[in-house]
Motif scaffolding. Sequence first.
Motif, PDB file in Angstrom:
ATOM      1  N   ASP A  18      -1.634  -7.198  -9.799  1.00  0.00           N
ATOM      2  CA  ASP A  18      -0.939  -6.370  -8.808  1.00  0.00           C
ATOM      3  C   ASP A  18      -1.758  -5.117  -8.504  1.00  0.00           C
ATOM      4  N   LEU A  76      -7.253  -3.839  -3.254  1.00  0.00           N
ATOM      5  CA  LEU A  76      -7.805  -4.607  -2.131  1.00  0.00           C
ATOM      6  C   LEU A  76      -7.053  -4.287  -0.845  1.00  0.00           C
ATOM      7  N   HIS A  77      -5.722  -4.193  -0.941  1.00  0.00           N
ATOM      8  CA  HIS A  77      -4.929  -3.880   0.245  1.00  0.00           C
ATOM      9  C   HIS A  77      -5.276  -2.492   0.773  1.00  0.00           C
ATOM     10  N   GLU A  78      -5.452  -1.558  -0.132  1.00  0.00           N
ATOM     11  CA  GLU A  78      -5.821  -0.208   0.283  1.00  0.00           C
ATOM     12  C   GLU A  78      -7.210  -0.191   0.918  1.00  0.00           C
ATOM     13  N   LYS A  80      -8.676  -2.721   2.398  1.00  0.00           N
ATOM     14  CA  LYS A  80      -8.576  -3.408   3.682  1.00  0.00           C
ATOM     15  C   LYS A  80      -8.043  -2.474   4.755  1.00  0.00           C
ATOM     16  N   GLY A  81      -6.999  -1.740   4.424  1.00  0.00           N
ATOM     17  CA  GLY A  81      -6.442  -0.799   5.391  1.00  0.00           C
ATOM     18  C   GLY A  81      -7.438   0.278   5.776  1.00  0.00           C
ATOM     19  N   SER A  82      -8.169   0.793   4.773  1.00  0.00           N
ATOM     20  CA  SER A  82      -9.149   1.842   5.054  1.00  0.00           C
ATOM     21  C   SER A  82     -10.282   1.319   5.934  1.00  0.00           C
ATOM     22  N   TYR A 115      -4.596  -6.302  -6.366  1.00  0.00           N
ATOM     23  CA  TYR A 115      -4.118  -6.530  -5.001  1.00  0.00           C
ATOM     24  C   TYR A 115      -3.919  -5.202  -4.276  1.00  0.00           C
ATOM     25  N   SER A 116      -3.358  -4.239  -4.992  1.00  0.00           N
ATOM     26  CA  SER A 116      -3.107  -2.932  -4.378  1.00  0.00           C
ATOM     27  C   SER A 116      -4.411  -2.275  -3.942  1.00  0.00           C
TER      28      SER A 116
END
Length: 534
Positions: free
Chosen positions: A92, A98-100, A102-104, A95-96
């Motif tokens: 988790d 990677l998600h951050e 990706k957003g950046s 994932y967090s």
Amino acid sequence: MKWSRFSVPLFSVRRQGLVSVPPESRPESLLSLLLPLYVRPSTPMETLQRIVSTLVNKNDEIHNFIDMLNHTISNVQVNSSNAISELDEEFDGLYSVLHEMKGSMASTIQQEEARKIQALQDQLSQCSRALESSEELLELAVQSLDIKNPVELLEASRQIKDSVTVASAFRLSLKPKVSDSMTHMMVDFALEKRMLQAVKFLPVPKAPEIDVAACLVADNCITISWRMPEEDSRIDHFVLEYRKTNFDGLPRLKGEQRWELVDYIKATQYTLSGLKFDTKYMNLRVQACNKAVAGEYSDPVTLETKAFVFSLDSTSSHLNLKVEDTYVEWDPTGGKGQEKIKGKENKNRSNTASPKRSTNSPRASARASRDRFAGESYTVLGDTAVESGQHYWEVRAQKDCKSYSVGVTYRNPGKFDQLGKTNSSWCIHINNWLQTTFSAKHNNKAKTLDIPVPDRIGVYCDFDGGQLSFYNASSKALLHTFRTKFTQPLLPGFMIWCGGLTVTTGLQVPSAVKTLQKSENGLGGSTSSLNNVA
């Protein structure tokens, strides 16, 4: 007499005949009970009883083993559930991240898109305005072609030429300011994917290696350094354990003190400070820990922590002194309460040796055949003699202490002798009665010391070098030095009146004192008019 085939083997056959088998060598399994069946006659009832007893014991063992297996299965389930929970948390978290990321990165692409579009739109506006101006000039030029009057035609031609010269259409770049390519915003996670695919469970860290050459013992501090046999980026922290010992070499399993622990050390070096060196050596070992597990301990090392250790000898102290290990206090009523047992103490001391100490030890020999101090010699001595080497100890007086002396004396002073008033004792004396006086005393001669009295006094004794120095224990400033030739073992000595003294032992000679001694010895000469060759 018949021999039963089912008798239990309680005897062993030897050449001399039948002899009993000791219980610890008797077989326990049912099979071993049934094999030697021709040893001695036995009734069926006895045989069955023994078989029943064996089966009951074996069943109990199996039941216990089953319970242990069930408990182990339960622990495996619980620990597996915990491991899965921690795995979920780690993923988790991944994932967090990677998600951050990706957003950046998506935001960066959108910002680049907006920048390029804005630049192209600005260029498009410039082109539109230039085109509009150019079309107006073109229309004016075409209209001017219909002028018949040469003068007017010439003037119109000149004006149109001037307008064309300054027209924005001819200063306009017909190349886009930015390209439509976004390849510089592409990513390649092939390496990261391979790294993620290589992710495994945390390995057990290897044992660190202590660098003995880099370890330092000084000023009652131990600095220990270590390194990992190979680089391990997963190491989270280190654990250092140490314990005191009087045995050189490898640590022993029995008869040792317990390990003291220092946890969560981030560096590969640590300094243990404020230690009391009351044993000859110190064992040390280190282990590395990652987030999941601690590794094996390093090979332990043994460092020498030798220092001068003594206690105050209450058996020969003045009766008006209350002595407890390393603390002495003036007690004006002490003599009255102890005079009655004085004879008994002396008798016991003369007839009975200490069960804990040999009569040949420095402490026992220092105490042997010594009377209590009496009269105005409110004195207590240390129980261990200085016979060689360099030693150091410190003394702190209570703030309300009226008078006290700190020094050394030969082994057998008279019971009425006072420190500094004989040719076999050296001391510094502080008198706070009415006004404060500070002096050095030897052989009944005194030299006034025109310096402030420190809170703590350090005593440095170089027996072989014939030197006794007193220092401000806090600043290590030299107070006074006696130079002489010591011909007998020395005992630490203390005189106290109206107050108390605390003695600190187990101290190494401070580095600052060693430096001052080298400097002082290099300068040579005498530091006191009281210096004497005994």
